[in-house]
Design an enzyme around this catalytic site. Structure first.
Site, PDB file in Angstrom:
ATOM      1  N   CYS A 151     -15.959   3.605  -0.390  1.00  0.00           N
ATOM      2  CA  CYS A 151     -14.904   2.679   0.015  1.00  0.00           C
ATOM      3  C   CYS A 151     -14.351   2.973   1.409  1.00  0.00           C
ATOM      4  CB  CYS A 151     -13.795   2.637  -1.029  1.00  0.00           C
ATOM      5  SG  CYS A 151     -12.956   4.202  -1.321  1.00  0.00           S
ATOM      6  N   GLN A 202     -10.047  -3.153  -3.987  1.00  0.00           N
ATOM      7  CA  GLN A 202     -11.308  -2.493  -3.643  1.00  0.00           C
ATOM      8  C   GLN A 202     -12.320  -2.622  -4.782  1.00  0.00           C
ATOM      9  OE1 GLN A 202     -12.198  -0.557  -0.599  1.00  0.00           O
ATOM     10  NE2 GLN A 202     -14.113  -1.151  -1.587  1.00  0.00           N
ATOM     11  N   ARG A 219     -14.174  -6.910   1.245  1.00  0.00           N
ATOM     12  CA  ARG A 219     -12.720  -6.869   1.036  1.00  0.00           C
ATOM     13  C   ARG A 219     -12.092  -8.186   1.480  1.00  0.00           C
ATOM     14  NH1 ARG A 219     -10.068  -1.955   0.893  1.00  0.00           N
ATOM     15  NH2 ARG A 219      -8.230  -3.257   0.553  1.00  0.00           N
ATOM     16  N   HIS A 268      -6.733   1.023  -7.252  1.00  0.00           N
ATOM     17  CA  HIS A 268      -7.096   0.310  -6.023  1.00  0.00           C
ATOM     18  C   HIS A 268      -7.816  -0.975  -6.444  1.00  0.00           C
ATOM     19  CE1 HIS A 268      -7.692  -0.452  -1.945  1.00  0.00           C
ATOM     20  NE2 HIS A 268      -8.395   0.597  -1.558  1.00  0.00           N
ATOM     21  N   ASP A 272     -16.263   9.172  -2.962  1.00  0.00           N
ATOM     22  CA  ASP A 272     -15.065   8.974  -2.150  1.00  0.00           C
ATOM     23  C   ASP A 272     -14.655  10.335  -1.596  1.00  0.00           C
ATOM     24  OD1 ASP A 272     -12.887   7.782  -0.944  1.00  0.00           O
ATOM     25  OD2 ASP A 272     -11.805   7.367  -2.808  1.00  0.00           O
ATOM     26  N   ARG A 279       0.883  -1.180   0.000  1.00  0.00           N
ATOM     27  CA  ARG A 279       0.000   0.000   0.000  1.00  0.00           C
ATOM     28  C   ARG A 279       0.913   1.220   0.000  1.00  0.00           C
ATOM     29  NH1 ARG A 279      -5.447   1.193   1.630  1.00  0.00           N
ATOM     30  NH2 ARG A 279      -5.649   3.190   2.714  1.00  0.00           N
TER      31      ARG A 279
END
Length: 298
Positions: A257, A129, A285, A126, A217, A99
């Site tokens: 998310c 996700q 997830r 991502h 987001d 990450r």
């Protein structure tokens, strides 16, 4: 050896196969010893709740172990080149879950290492996700090609990932972003050349009209905190509130998310409302990442 750096690493049918496999794993509370005797290094330059916990739990569900690394307790981000880190860690562990900020970081780790690399988030993509989100949608409808999905807000890594997903799953994707905050041009052009149905506008009302699933987001992602005030002005009128949501399909569902900044990109009432499925989305997830790890290691 397989890497999962973006969903573009998948063959045409593998994306849907992963959704189906993750659904099976979720329904059966799946456990295995696939990763028995294996240790995965979790390299996190960005803080996380969902990504860290879901990966650590998922790896343990598959019989593996983890080592958690940050720049504070390693040579990451200091003087050691990533290509050296990749080759050193390849002698110790059997995979890397990364990450970080630049997509080039995960690309270099995959290029110079000799173990699988999973992109757990970069500023460009991502992929874990977006695949989890497709599982969340599939649980509500299996007819993905006839869906209209909208993205309201920043043209960030998730917007780029939704564009990639539109190539694989065939839905209509409507994206609303202010000028100067649109998705990556190369990502969009590639998708359009591959036949994706993507409409980009600066009008949230046009993007959300008739949508079956609505995404948003945060306006300022990690590393963009200094731009918060500037972005608040740019994104005025882009809040996903009850008035905007009313333009979507009457049975539309809301995705985010997380973490959410209530009162900014999404209103409290929409976030907590009956159309919100954000916590199902967060749970998935775990199940999707187990499916991704199985795809890599089996």
């Amino acid at each position: 050896m397989k890497h999962f750096l973006s969903i573009n690493n998948l063959m045409a049918t593998e994306a849907m196969d992963l959704v189906l496999r993750a659904k099976e794993m979720k329904d059966g509370d799946y456990r295995s010893d696939l990763l028995a005797g294996k240790t995965l290094a979790m390299i996190f330059e960005k803080a996380s709740t969902r990504t860290r916990v879901s990966f650590e739990v998922g790896i343990r569900h598959l019989g593996g172990d983890t080592i958690f690394m940050t720049p504070a307790d390693s040579q990451l981000g200091r003087s050691e080149p990533l290509k050296d880190t990749a080759r050193v860690l390849s002698r110790y562990v059997q995979g890397m879950v990364v990450r970080t900020f630049a997509q080039k970081n995960v690309d270099d780790l995959a290029r110079y290492g000799s173990i699988p690399v999973v992109n757990a988030l970069t500023d460009m993509f991502h992929p874990c996700q977006i695949m989890s989100d497709m599982l969340t949608i599939y649980e509500r409808t299996t007819n993905l090609k006839d869906l209209v999905i909208s993205w309201i807000g920043d043209g960030n890594n998730m917007a780029n990932s939704w564009i990639n997903a539109s190539v694989y799953f065939g839905f209509q994707l409507n994206i609303a972003c202010p000028e100067g905050y649109t998705p990556n041009t190369a990502v969009l052009e590639r998708a359009l050349k591959m036949g994706a149905k993507v409409y980009v506008t600066d009008d949230p009302k046009a993007a959300i009209a008739g949508s079956h699933f609505v995404n948003t987001d945060v306006w300022a992602s990690m590393g963009q905190e200094a731009e918060q005030k500037k972005r608040e002005k740019a994104f005025a009128g882009y809040q996903l509130d009850e008035e905007l949501l009313a333009l979507a399909d009457p049975n539309a569902k809301v995705l985010h998310c997380l973490p959410a900044h209530r009162g900014e990109e999404i209103s409290e009432s929409v976030f907590e409302g009956s159309q919100s499925i954000v916590f199902d989305q967060a749970e998935n997830r775990l199940h999707m990442q187990k499916a991704i790890l199985e795809w890599i290691y089996s």
